[in-house]
Design a protein around this motif. Structure first.
Motif, mmCIF file in Angstrom:
data_model
loop_
_atom_site.group_PDB
_atom_site.id
_atom_site.type_symbol
_atom_site.label_atom_id
_atom_site.label_comp_id
_atom_site.label_asym_id
_atom_site.label_seq_id
_atom_site.Cartn_x
_atom_site.Cartn_y
_atom_site.Cartn_z
ATOM 1 N N SER B 2 23.265 -17.640 -15.176
ATOM 2 C CA SER B 2 22.085 -18.467 -14.953
ATOM 3 C C SER B 2 21.412 -18.810 -16.268
ATOM 4 C CB SER B 2 21.105 -17.781 -14.004
ATOM 5 O OG SER B 2 20.582 -16.629 -14.618
ATOM 6 N N ALA B 3 21.605 -17.984 -17.299
ATOM 7 C CA ALA B 3 21.024 -18.317 -18.600
ATOM 8 C C ALA B 3 21.663 -19.578 -19.143
ATOM 9 C CB ALA B 3 21.213 -17.160 -19.573
ATOM 10 N N GLU B 4 22.998 -19.661 -19.048
ATOM 11 C CA GLU B 4 23.633 -20.867 -19.588
ATOM 12 C C GLU B 4 23.319 -22.085 -18.736
ATOM 13 O OE1 GLU B 4 27.765 -19.706 -19.456
ATOM 14 O OE2 GLU B 4 28.228 -21.354 -18.114
ATOM 15 N N VAL B 5 23.108 -21.867 -17.428
ATOM 16 C CA VAL B 5 22.728 -22.984 -16.552
ATOM 17 C C VAL B 5 21.363 -23.522 -16.965
ATOM 18 C CG1 VAL B 5 22.050 -23.561 -14.202
ATOM 19 C CG2 VAL B 5 24.115 -22.268 -14.595
ATOM 20 N N LYS B 32 20.192 -25.115 -8.345
ATOM 21 C CA LYS B 32 19.160 -25.555 -9.282
ATOM 22 C C LYS B 32 19.058 -27.060 -9.152
ATOM 23 C CE LYS B 32 17.721 -22.387 -12.422
ATOM 24 N NZ LYS B 32 16.689 -21.935 -11.506
ATOM 25 N N THR B 33 17.845 -27.571 -9.190
ATOM 26 C CA THR B 33 17.750 -29.030 -9.107
ATOM 27 C C THR B 33 16.465 -29.506 -9.728
ATOM 28 O OG1 THR B 33 17.623 -30.918 -7.627
ATOM 29 C CG2 THR B 33 16.765 -28.870 -6.790
ATOM 30 N N THR B 34 16.487 -30.718 -10.240
ATOM 31 C CA THR B 34 15.262 -31.312 -10.752
ATOM 32 C C THR B 34 14.767 -32.410 -9.823
ATOM 33 O OG1 THR B 34 16.400 -32.993 -12.006
ATOM 34 C CG2 THR B 34 16.008 -30.912 -13.124
ATOM 35 N N MET B 35 15.442 -32.598 -8.700
ATOM 36 C CA MET B 35 15.028 -33.656 -7.775
ATOM 37 C C MET B 35 14.457 -33.040 -6.508
ATOM 38 S SD MET B 35 18.384 -35.982 -8.171
ATOM 39 C CE MET B 35 17.755 -37.328 -7.236
#
Lengths: 103, 97
Positions: B2-5, B32-35
């Motif tokens: 998750s760190a690299e994500v 994970k999402t930004t939308m």
């Protein structure tokens, strides 16, 4: 017959473009008709070209197009690039034909 | 992982023409999402089908090859799907031309 004539016109008009594309780093190309899946032009032997058409155009492009429309109905797919480890497929679905270039 | 994500998300969000980034795990669940949520789930489901088909198609055409990236240019945006071991990433951005 009609398709043959359209194809000749298109090829004549775009021969400069085609020469440029094939002179670059390309491995080959396939042009196939959308409705029948018939290969109109190809730089590959017929078996490979047919396989590319059947798999790429038939499965992947169709899936991508329906997906794009599903997400947003007025939107449509203009072209697709599928990068693999060895080379890249550039696929342009037009109204009548679909053109695929491998580089 | 998750760190690299997180690091990737930060890097991609820095580009101005990125509309959204979604990280989907192998079960099709967006992790994970930004939308916003409905759009994300919609994209995740469709892209997973597409990625799977692409993998099959490339494998059928050449058993030694494997697909690395798909870019779809539509009228309104460009969608990039990149598979990885545990997940795949979808980026939606403004078309560059």
């Amino acid at each position: 017959m009609n398709m043959g004539r359209i194809l000749e016109d298109v090829i004549r008009k775009n021969s400069a473009n085609t020469d440029r594309i094939t002179a670059e780093n390309t491995i080959g190309y396939v042009v196939a008709e959308n409705s029948t899946g018939v290969v109109a032009e190809s730089s590959f032997d017929n078996t490979s070209a047919q396989a590319i058409v059947k798999h790429m155009h038939g499965v992947l492009v169709a899936a991508a197009q329906s997906m794009v429309r599903d997400l947003d109905p007025p939107n449509k797919l203009c072209y697709m690039r599928v990068a693999t480890r060895k080379f890249e497929y550039l696929i342009a679905p037009e109204e009548v034909f679909t053109i695929t270039v491998l580089q | 992982m998750s760190a690299e994500v997180e690091e990737m998300l930060k890097r991609f969000s820095a580009f101005k023409n990125v509309q959204g980034i979604i990280v989907v795990d192998n079960d099709g669940i967006p992790i994970k999402t930004t939308m916003e949520y409905t759009t994300t789930v919609h994209y995740a489901a469709l892209m997973q089908t597409l990625a799977e088909k692409a993998r099959q198609v490339v494998l059928d055409l050449d058993a030694a090859n494997e697909f690395v990236l798909i870019r779809m240019r539509t009228l309104k945006s460009e969608i990039i799907v990149a598979p990885s071991d545990d997940y795949f990433i979808v980026v939606i951005q403004d078309p560059c031309d």
